[in-house]
Structures are given as C-alpha cells and as structure tokens.
Design an enzyme around this catalytic site. Structure first.
Site, short mmCIF file in Angstrom:
data_model
loop_
_atom_site.label_atom_id
_atom_site.label_comp_id
_atom_site.label_asym_id
_atom_site.label_seq_id
_atom_site.Cartn_x
_atom_site.Cartn_y
_atom_site.Cartn_z
N VAL A 41 -2.66 -11.35 14.74
CA VAL A 41 -1.98 -10.89 15.90
C VAL A 41 -0.57 -10.87 16.25
CG1 VAL A 41 -2.91 -9.16 17.22
CG2 VAL A 41 -4.71 -10.33 16.29
N LYS A 57 -6.26 -5.42 14.18
CA LYS A 57 -5.33 -6.27 15.09
C LYS A 57 -5.33 -6.03 16.49
CE LYS A 57 -1.26 -7.00 13.04
NZ LYS A 57 0.31 -6.40 12.86
N GLU A 67 -3.92 -17.56 15.03
CA GLU A 67 -2.52 -16.74 15.57
C GLU A 67 -1.84 -16.48 15.32
OE1 GLU A 67 -1.94 -17.18 19.42
OE2 GLU A 67 -1.15 -15.64 18.98
N VAL A 78 5.52 -15.83 4.48
CA VAL A 78 5.52 -16.60 5.87
C VAL A 78 5.26 -18.47 5.30
CG1 VAL A 78 3.87 -16.80 7.23
CG2 VAL A 78 4.37 -15.12 6.82
N GLU A 80 5.72 -1.81 3.45
CA GLU A 80 5.10 -2.20 2.06
C GLU A 80 5.95 -0.84 0.91
OE1 GLU A 80 4.24 -5.10 1.07
OE2 GLU A 80 4.43 -6.23 2.95
N1 HSE Z 1 2.48 -5.20 8.33
C1 HSE Z 1 2.99 -5.76 9.99
C2 HSE Z 1 3.97 -4.87 10.79
C3 HSE Z 1 2.68 -6.98 9.89
O1 HSE Z 1 5.04 -4.14 10.43
O2 HSE Z 1 3.73 -5.32 12.10
C4 HSE Z 1 2.03 -7.82 8.95
O3 HSE Z 1 0.45 -7.78 10.18
#
Ligand code: HSE
Length: 435
Positions: free
Chosen positions: A134, A207, A131, A18, A192
């Site tokens: 989430v 979230k 922002e 990011v 991951e």
């Molecule tokens: N690992 C999260 C997802 C993205 O798969 O939505 C980052 O919050």
C-alpha cells in the site's frame, strides 16, 4: 574481531523494477542492514522467468533460478515481488507452510487472500509483512498496524494510486484530455499498456481493503469495496472543479459508521471526488500518494510520499525485511492478523456524501422548478445552483451542489433527472469529499 552475526538466507521472487532495487540496496548497504537487523542478509536465490534477461542490477548468476522449489525451499525469508494472484499465492503458501517468513508487495493477493495467508503464517510461526503493498514508500501499513494499535481509528481517506493521480493532475494542470493524460502516463512508464487495474480503481480498491482491515480490526476483502474508476472524468469536469475551487481526486475511503439500524459497521469505497482546494489531499500532485487517518485520540494524521517506483517501493520492502530477519535471527514475531472487532460491512449505498451534478436542461420557463422538485421528492436538499453557460441553442448548463445525503438517494436523484423531460442530459455526477 570475530563476526558473530548469524547469516539469514533470503529468496527474492522477481527481479523486476522493485526486486532489482531490493537486491541493489541489500548489496550497497549490507553493513548497515546487518547492524540494524542483527544478521547478515544473504541473497541465496532469485527466482526469474529468464536468467539471461538484462537487469538493472548485477546479480550473481549462480543464485538465479527459474525453479520455485529451488528458490524457496529451506530459506529463512522469502520476498515476493511477482505481483498478481497466481502463481504468487502458491509460492507464498509454499514459503509460509514451511515456516519461512514472507515479505510481499502484493496488494491484489492480500486483498483477495489475506486471511488465508495470515492463518498459514500463524500456523507455522512465520512472519507476514506487506508494507510495500500500500502506497509504496509511505509507511501507512506500519502506522495502522503498529503506531496506532492503541487508538480507535474512525476514518481512512486517501490517494493510494499514483497513476490515476498523475492522470487527473495532468488533466487539471495541463488541460489534457483523459486520453492524452493516459498516453502520457503510459509513455512515462506510470501506467501499464493495459491500464485497467489503475484507471478502473481496482488497484486502489485492493489497497482500500487492506487499510480498512487494519484500521477497523475486521476482515475487509476487495469484494467489500464499492469501486468506480476515473475513465468517465472529462475536461469539462476539471473546468467546473476549478471554478468551484476543487480538485478531482480518486479517493479510497474506509470509515467506521453507525448503520441505519443502529449497528456499527465499516464502509469502504473508491471513487473520484471533488476535494476542496484547502484540503491537503487536493494539492497532492503527480504520482504521489497521501493518506489521512483519523484516530479518536491521535486526531488527524497525514501520510505522504512516493507510492510507486523501484527504489521507493524497495524502501518499504527492506524495512519489512529488516524486521523479519531480526525475528528470524533473534526471536520475535510480526503482529498477527487482528480481526477481533468483526464489524459488519455496511452497504456503500447507505454512506453519506454530497453530490455536484452538472446538467444540460431545456432553457424554458419552469425548468428549474421541475429539477428542484426531483431533488425534493427524494429528500435531497440543494445547497447551490449555478447556471454556467448556454451550450446548444435552447439549452442551458446548470450545476447543482447538494447538502449531505444518503448515497442511494443521491443516485436516485441522478436517475430521475436522466428520465425527466426537463433535462437533456446528466453531464456528470461527482461526489464532494473532504470538507
Ligand atoms: N500502479 C500503482 C499506482 C502502483 O499507480 O499507484 C502499484 O500499486
């Protein structure tokens, strides 16, 4: 013409997927971002672990640093994209305590320490924006914090984890097992190497806590969210869902409800659920996110888009950055924490839902009556019963859908079925949501 725009110094903490996209867009769209924010945005420092590491973007080597104090101190805005609780919390506090505004995409940090960070920001006059924490590019934080500030939100329900949606979608549409779909998600870079934060529902729970806090003007932490992940979902669950016209989705649900003692409160939960095919959430495919927000005046709103990935998440970071930079250069502040409602957190066991229970039972006289008796004894009404196919000799598979009942009573039914001599195995219990 003389350039009258002030220069705002930004520190970017983390130059990964990011961070590198944020730096790229800041470079490529500098003039537009200056016009929108009213200031020149200068990347004054980039905190990295290894200055020599290859990156997706060219960064002026003179701004790279491994020293947090050099990166943060004296800047105007800090963009935190390290993730996790520590050292991110220390770095964010270091910035806020100096009055430096913070833009972060760190859901775990906010869900665990949001109130502390909000208080630090208010004390020093800094902004706190998140922002990107989430649903990536999807502007649902802004939607709840600002667009719906005049409405009374009653419910937030959505798919806020792209990795698990990708896995469930691959199982449903490609017939993959959970393990096959997880490996594919890992190969494609969604999941991951240690996928537990996603598949155990913890990322979605963080979230959910953030969305619930914003929606209900009440502090909701990750510890207040009842969580179940998707590791128990099987190909048989998917086949059964298809037969009944449902999709299996990992849902985050935060709602304002009246508890059993008549008190209004908030319940927040994350779990897999059967969603009817005609609900728009059922058609959310791949790694996309979607959140339905219900407001008393607005009615139902749906937010949909890319919930992860470098460029989509950078879009959310940059929108926050434009606002924070504008405030720094020309005055104004981000909204402060809004927790005036102080609603109690309700026990998730008291929430109401429907279950679809799949059982392997003895194929003998009176079994259905025994099973139905267990539902009746717990006050749970049966909506439908289907016998699907005979599996083992002398056994039958039946699928029972209930009417809406208290979560705790539904769980008690599932436990009692597991102990009944009529039932060989409780194959699955899935909630039905979104009808
Ligand atoms: N690992 C999260 C997802 C993205 O798969 O939505 C980052 O919050």
């Amino acid at each position: 013409m003389t350039d009258t725009h002030p220069t705002i110094d930004v520190a970017v903490l983390g130059a990964g997927t990011v961070g590198s996209q944020v730096i790229r867009i800041l470079g490529e769209q500098a003039d537009d971002l200056t016009a929108r924010s009213g200031a020149k945005i200068r990347v004054a420092s980039v905190l990295v672990r290894n200055p020599e590491a290859p990156r997706d973007v060219d960064v002026d080597p003179s701004v790279l640093t491994t020293d947090p104090a050099t990166a943060i101190d004296g800047r105007d805005v800090v963009v935190e994209l390290i993730g996790g609780i520590e050292p991110a919390r220390t770095f964010v506090r270091r910035a806020l305590d100096q009055g430096i505004s913070v833009v972060t995409g760190n859901k775990a940090l906010l869900a665990a320490h949001g109130p502390e960070l909000y208080e630090a920001a208010a004390a020093s006059g800094a902004d706190l924006y998140y922002e990107a924490a989430v649903a990536g590019a999807v502007p649902v934080v802004y939607g709840l914090r600002e667009s719906l500030a005049g409405d009374r939100v009653t419910r937030v329900m959505g798919i806020v984890n792209g990795t698990t949606n990708f896995i469930l979608d691959s199982m449903a549409t490609k017939g993959m097992t959970y393990e096959e779909a997880l490996s594919q998600a890992q190969r494609l870079g969604f999941a991951e190497a240690d996928p537990s934060a996603d598949v155990d529902g913890l990322d979605a729970a963080a979230k959910c806590a953030i969305l619930a806090s914003l929606a209900f003007h009440t502090r909701v932490g990750i510890e207040d969210v009842a969580v179940e992940g998707i590791t128990g979902i099987t190909t048989e669950d998917m086949a059964e869902a298809a037969l009944t016209g449902h999709a299996v989705k990992l849902l985050a649900i935060a709602e304002r409800r009246v508890g059993e003692d008549g008190t209004e409160g908030v319940s927040a939960r994350v779990h897999p659920a059967l969603v009817p095919g005609d609900n728009p959430l059922a058609t959310v495919a791949g790694a996309f996110n979607a959140i339905v927000v219900e407001g008393e005046a607005a009615g139902r709103l749906m937010f949909y888009g890319q919930g992860a990935g470098g460029a989509p998440t950078a879009s959310a970071v940059l929108s926050d950055l434009v606002a924070a930079v504008h405030h720094r250069a020309h005055g104004g502040n981000a909204p402060r924490e809004s927790v005036y409602a102080h609603l109690p957190i309700l026990d998730a066991g008291l929430s109401h839902t429907r279950y679809q229970i799949r059982l392997k039972v003895e194929d003998r006289l009176g079994v259905l009556s025994d099973v139905a008796g267990i539902f009746a004894r717990h006050g749970v009404s049966i909506q439908s019963v289907h016998q699907r196919y005979n599996t083992d000799p002398g056994a039958a598979t039946i699928v029972i859908a209930t009417h809406t009942a208290r979560e705790a009573d539904l769980r008690a039914v599932a436990n009692a079925l597991g102990q009944s001599g009529a039932v060989r195995e409780v194959l699955s219990t899935l909630r039905v949501e979104g009808e």
